[in-house]
Scaffold this motif. Sequence first.
Motif, PDB file in Angstrom:
ATOM      1  N   THR A 431       0.844  -1.205   0.000  1.00 36.87           N
ATOM      2  CA  THR A 431       0.000   0.000   0.000  1.00 36.87           C
ATOM      3  C   THR A 431       0.877   1.251   0.000  1.00 36.87           C
ATOM      4  N   SER A 432       0.548   2.194  -0.878  1.00 37.89           N
ATOM      5  CA  SER A 432       1.246   3.489  -0.907  1.00 37.89           C
ATOM      6  C   SER A 432       0.389   4.499  -0.155  1.00 37.89           C
ATOM      7  N   ILE A 433       0.988   5.206   0.793  1.00 38.44           N
ATOM      8  CA  ILE A 433       0.240   6.191   1.569  1.00 38.44           C
ATOM      9  C   ILE A 433       0.781   7.583   1.296  1.00 38.44           C
ATOM     10  N   PHE A 434      -0.117   8.479   0.889  1.00 35.94           N
ATOM     11  CA  PHE A 434       0.262   9.857   0.600  1.00 35.94           C
ATOM     12  C   PHE A 434      -0.386  10.765   1.623  1.00 35.94           C
ATOM     13  N   VAL A 435       0.395  11.719   2.138  1.00 35.47           N
ATOM     14  CA  VAL A 435      -0.130  12.608   3.172  1.00 35.47           C
ATOM     15  C   VAL A 435       0.224  14.055   2.844  1.00 35.47           C
ATOM     16  N   ALA A 436      -0.765  14.940   2.959  1.00 32.61           N
ATOM     17  CA  ALA A 436      -0.544  16.377   2.807  1.00 32.61           C
ATOM     18  C   ALA A 436       0.472  16.827   3.848  1.00 32.61           C
ATOM     19  N   SER A 437       1.450  17.650   3.437  1.00 33.25           N
ATOM     20  CA  SER A 437       2.569  17.928   4.352  1.00 33.25           C
ATOM     21  C   SER A 437       2.279  19.034   5.356  1.00 33.25           C
ATOM     22  N   GLY A 438       1.105  19.673   5.271  1.00 36.13           N
ATOM     23  CA  GLY A 438       0.773  20.740   6.223  1.00 36.13           C
ATOM     24  C   GLY A 438       0.771  22.097   5.532  1.00 36.13           C
ATOM     25  N   ASP A 439       0.065  23.051   6.118  1.00 31.95           N
ATOM     26  CA  ASP A 439      -0.169  24.334   5.448  1.00 31.95           C
ATOM     27  C   ASP A 439       0.453  25.507   6.183  1.00 31.95           C
ATOM     28  N   THR A 440       1.346  25.233   7.114  1.00 31.93           N
ATOM     29  CA  THR A 440       1.895  26.345   7.898  1.00 31.93           C
ATOM     30  C   THR A 440       3.425  26.386   7.816  1.00 31.93           C
ATOM     31  N   GLY A 441       3.953  26.029   6.647  1.00 37.01           N
ATOM     32  CA  GLY A 441       5.387  26.152   6.435  1.00 37.01           C
ATOM     33  C   GLY A 441       6.190  25.380   7.454  1.00 37.01           C
ATOM     34  N   VAL A 442       7.228  26.002   8.010  1.00 37.85           N
ATOM     35  CA  VAL A 442       8.036  25.330   9.026  1.00 37.85           C
ATOM     36  C   VAL A 442       7.393  25.430  10.404  1.00 37.85           C
ATOM     37  N   GLY A 443       6.298  26.189  10.525  1.00 34.63           N
ATOM     38  CA  GLY A 443       5.683  26.418  11.826  1.00 34.63           C
ATOM     39  C   GLY A 443       4.479  25.534  12.064  1.00 34.63           C
ATOM     40  N   GLY A 444       3.739  25.880  13.110  1.00 33.84           N
ATOM     41  CA  GLY A 444       2.530  25.136  13.419  1.00 33.84           C
ATOM     42  C   GLY A 444       1.327  26.046  13.301  1.00 33.84           C
ATOM     43  N   ILE A 445       0.211  25.547  13.800  1.00 36.49           N
ATOM     44  CA  ILE A 445      -1.030  26.299  13.740  1.00 36.49           C
ATOM     45  C   ILE A 445      -1.040  27.290  14.906  1.00 36.49           C
ATOM     46  N   ASN A 446      -1.410  28.528  14.646  1.00 34.66           N
ATOM     47  CA  ASN A 446      -1.413  29.543  15.699  1.00 34.66           C
ATOM     48  C   ASN A 446      -2.117  29.034  16.940  1.00 34.66           C
ATOM     49  N   GLY A 447      -1.469  29.211  18.088  1.00 33.45           N
ATOM     50  CA  GLY A 447      -2.112  28.826  19.341  1.00 33.45           C
ATOM     51  C   GLY A 447      -1.851  27.393  19.751  1.00 33.45           C
ATOM     52  N   ASP A 448      -1.251  26.609  18.843  1.00 39.30           N
ATOM     53  CA  ASP A 448      -0.924  25.223  19.186  1.00 39.30           C
ATOM     54  C   ASP A 448       0.455  25.236  19.836  1.00 39.30           C
ATOM     55  N   GLY A 449       0.523  25.106  21.141  1.00 45.13           N
ATOM     56  CA  GLY A 449       1.783  25.306  21.851  1.00 45.13           C
ATOM     57  C   GLY A 449       1.964  26.796  22.053  1.00 45.13           C
TER      58      GLY A 449
END
Length: 666
Positions: A431-449
């Motif tokens: 099985t090949s699994i593809f995952v979106a790499s995220g939408d916040t560049g090198v950072g995270g989502i505002n307010g997470d941490g």
Amino acid sequence: MRLLLLPLLAATVDLVAARAVPASHVVHERRDARSTTWVKRDRVEPHIQLPVRIGLKQNTQAMEQAQAWLMDVSHPGSESYGQHWSQNDVIRAFQPADDSVTAVRDWISSVLGEKKQITHTDNKAWLAFDASAAELETLLHTQYHEHHDAAGGRVKITCDEYHVPKHIQEHIDYITPGVKGVHVHASELRKRSFKPGHHGGYGGPFGWQPPKQRPAPHMPQNGSELATCDVAITPACLQALYNFQPLSPHAKVSPNNSMGIFEEGDFYSQQDLNSFFTNFTSYIPNGTHPTLNGIDGGSAPVAVLDAGGESDLDFELAIPIIYPQTTTLYQTDDLYYAEGGNGTTGGIFNTFLDAIDGSYCTYAAYGETGNDPTLDPTYPDPNGYTGKLMCGVYKPTNVISISYGEQEQDLPAYYQQRQCNEFLKLGLQGTSIFVASGDTGVGGINGDGAANGCLRNGTVFSPTQPNSCPWLTNVGATKVYPGRTVYEPESAVVDTPGHPYRGAFSSGGGFSNIFPIPAYQASAVATYFADHNPPYPYYFNGQYNSSDGLYNRNGRGIPDVAANGDNLATYVDGNFTLEGGTSASSPIFAALVNRINEERIKAGKGPVGFINPVLYNNPGVLNDIVNGTNPGCGTDGFSCAEGWDPVTGLGTANYPKMLKLFMSLK
Ligand SMILES: *[C@@H]1O[C@H](CO)[C@@H](O)[C@H](O)[C@H]1NC(C)=O
Ligand SMILES: *[C@@H]1O[C@H](CO)[C@@H](O)[C@H](O)[C@H]1NC(C)=O
Ligand SMILES: *[C@@H]1O[C@H](CO)[C@@H](O)[C@H](O)[C@H]1NC(C)=O
Ligand SMILES: *[C@@H]1O[C@H](CO)[C@@H](O)[C@H](O)[C@H]1NC(C)=O
Ligand SMILES: *[C@@H]1O[C@H](CO)[C@@H](O)[C@H](O)[C@H]1NC(C)=O
Ligand SMILES: *[C@@H]1O[C@H](CO)[C@@H](O)[C@H](O)[C@H]1NC(C)=O
Ligand SMILES: *[C@@H]1O[C@H](CO)[C@@H](O)[C@H](O)[C@H]1NC(C)=O
Ligand SMILES: *[C@@H]1O[C@H](CO)[C@@H](O)[C@H](O)[C@H]1NC(C)=O
Ligand SMILES: *[C@@H]1O[C@H](CO)[C@@H](O)[C@H](O)[C@H]1NC(C)=O
């Protein structure tokens, strides 16, 4: 609460227990810190029946060899390329050794009697039986107490430490109820027996970001017109960018090559899909839809006004690329959990993995067995799906696209490591699994941490999850900038704050703090550091708190590849709109691999399975992306460069080249 996991060789046993414990026994597990939320109360009444589970030590040799096995079937230079394993092969390879099972069974029988019914679970990882509290206290030389959670009204049964014979210790991972408790409803303690009950956990951020939407500007009137791909990306634009044609709508396709798409808490609408097919393709009839593989109460489609931007986007992108091949929708979890679980969940993907591999429901690794009751939904769920947890009810498709995820910091490392092992096993099975790499560049989502979503004091880059697992393929996002055409190279997406979309958006990338760099990626990353050294201090081994570094220099690099992820033409909630996000990139790349599998199946070959080793060895089959960055954490992030980079990976698909390469392999 952190648990100290065994073995504890130099045991400092408290005096009362010490008197009772024979010299032949050792402490196997001991709590090393008191929980502040759980209050110890009464001793458990001796007659109370407890469900006992003994996690057997996984075959450590297998765990060590697993990566080599995966490379054996995935590396282009391997004799065994493409010779994927059956699910039974995988279970057999990872199951505990027979002598472990025998030794532990003999020990239980010698204490509790030959008549004790002991079950060896289907996945071979557990011995399970019921015992009264009194029996179990004798077996483990311990005492069980109720622990109450004053705030939540929940109750669990645990002990502070327990003992096993020295010669048994090497065969056992851990035992529940033990230091890790079983949960019960308070009322059940008054009954003669109980089953582990439903309970919530702590609320973690449920970090999936919906794709970004905005009202459409003027739409080009001619859907096959390529001059306006810098305004809106249509199926025709994707065909031109990645150099493929639609299949004939009447082509004969394999019944066993449906493309899998994961969704949670977001649902497609058939009307939206129909509008999209009608306006942007000439070859897809209304009513074309995925096969629903609903999981633990997950169901779709929904009425048009209830449709979600993620699901509509995924199917509107994938179906036009693969039609008349079909799609399969893995719609997970009942609404109660899928929409945030009343603040009680934080985990993701485990119920999905349970459904496509029954052995994962009880798989033990890194001190965690089965789903995590503090992070994952618990079924039956009185608030929603009242059936049993679905285990092994569906086959995994050859390709699965996932446009959901969180940050590494949102989940415990052991949770992610156990899950990553499962991705490895799926790769072994083809099985090949593809995952979106995220939408916040090198950072995270505002307010997470930290307020800006970054680590330490808000300066350290925050890697995405499950992307940091080395055994899946991460897809970053590219864009056709205004004034550019599909005949020019794309660039990494950088939508700055103030962009008409909600907030800023740049392609998720960077280096894991949990997973070390895999061998298949090492030379590509070393070349990046040698030729394009990023201007930031760094650290090693994920130790971001003990240095001034901003990123982990020897972590798994993200992403692996890229695909278009901005200004995609879609219909959502009955309206035409443009969407963006790596959410789009993953289904696009995955769909192209689904087509490659179709050609291989036609030629009598198997699916490609885990593709990273092939791609890192043959970067020439991808369009290298050299322009752009992925800002975050108050920096410009990393920069695109010739070769692999932590923004767009190896680049976007050149479909004919990729097809030719994979057809040339066994
Ligand atoms: C749409 O554009 C394509 C490519 O330029 C052209 O061949 C086709 O005739 C156009 N169709 C219409 C309806 O204008
Ligand atoms: C599809 O899979 C089924 C069972 O897994 C198998 O019996 C059948 O032969 C396969 N069909 C093709 C065309 O490969
Ligand atoms: C297909 O569905 C769309 C959206 O509901 C509708 O506009 C269109 O007329 C339908 N086409 C046919 C052939 O029924
Ligand atoms: C979709 O097609 C309808 C009917 O041809 C047309 O009125 C509408 O403008 C189209 N929408 C887009 C976004 O192209
Ligand atoms: C959500 O949780 C709170 C606190 O535990 C509880 O009072 C409330 O009834 C729950 N709501 C639902 C819908 O379960
Ligand atoms: C790193 O430091 C931050 C802030 O001081 C703290 O919240 C976090 O738990 C620490 N992380 C680790 C892995 O020690
Ligand atoms: C964050 O911590 C680092 C390392 O201790 C320090 O150099 C930096 O000045 C701090 N930044 C902020 C904004 O506090
Ligand atoms: C869709 O379009 C209608 C009519 O143009 C508008 O009233 C509605 O708010 C739009 N829906 C969304 C979700 O934008
Ligand atoms: C390069 O990327 C930047 C954004 O980082 C963009 O503004 C610019 O237009 C891109 N250049 C080309 C040639 O596409």
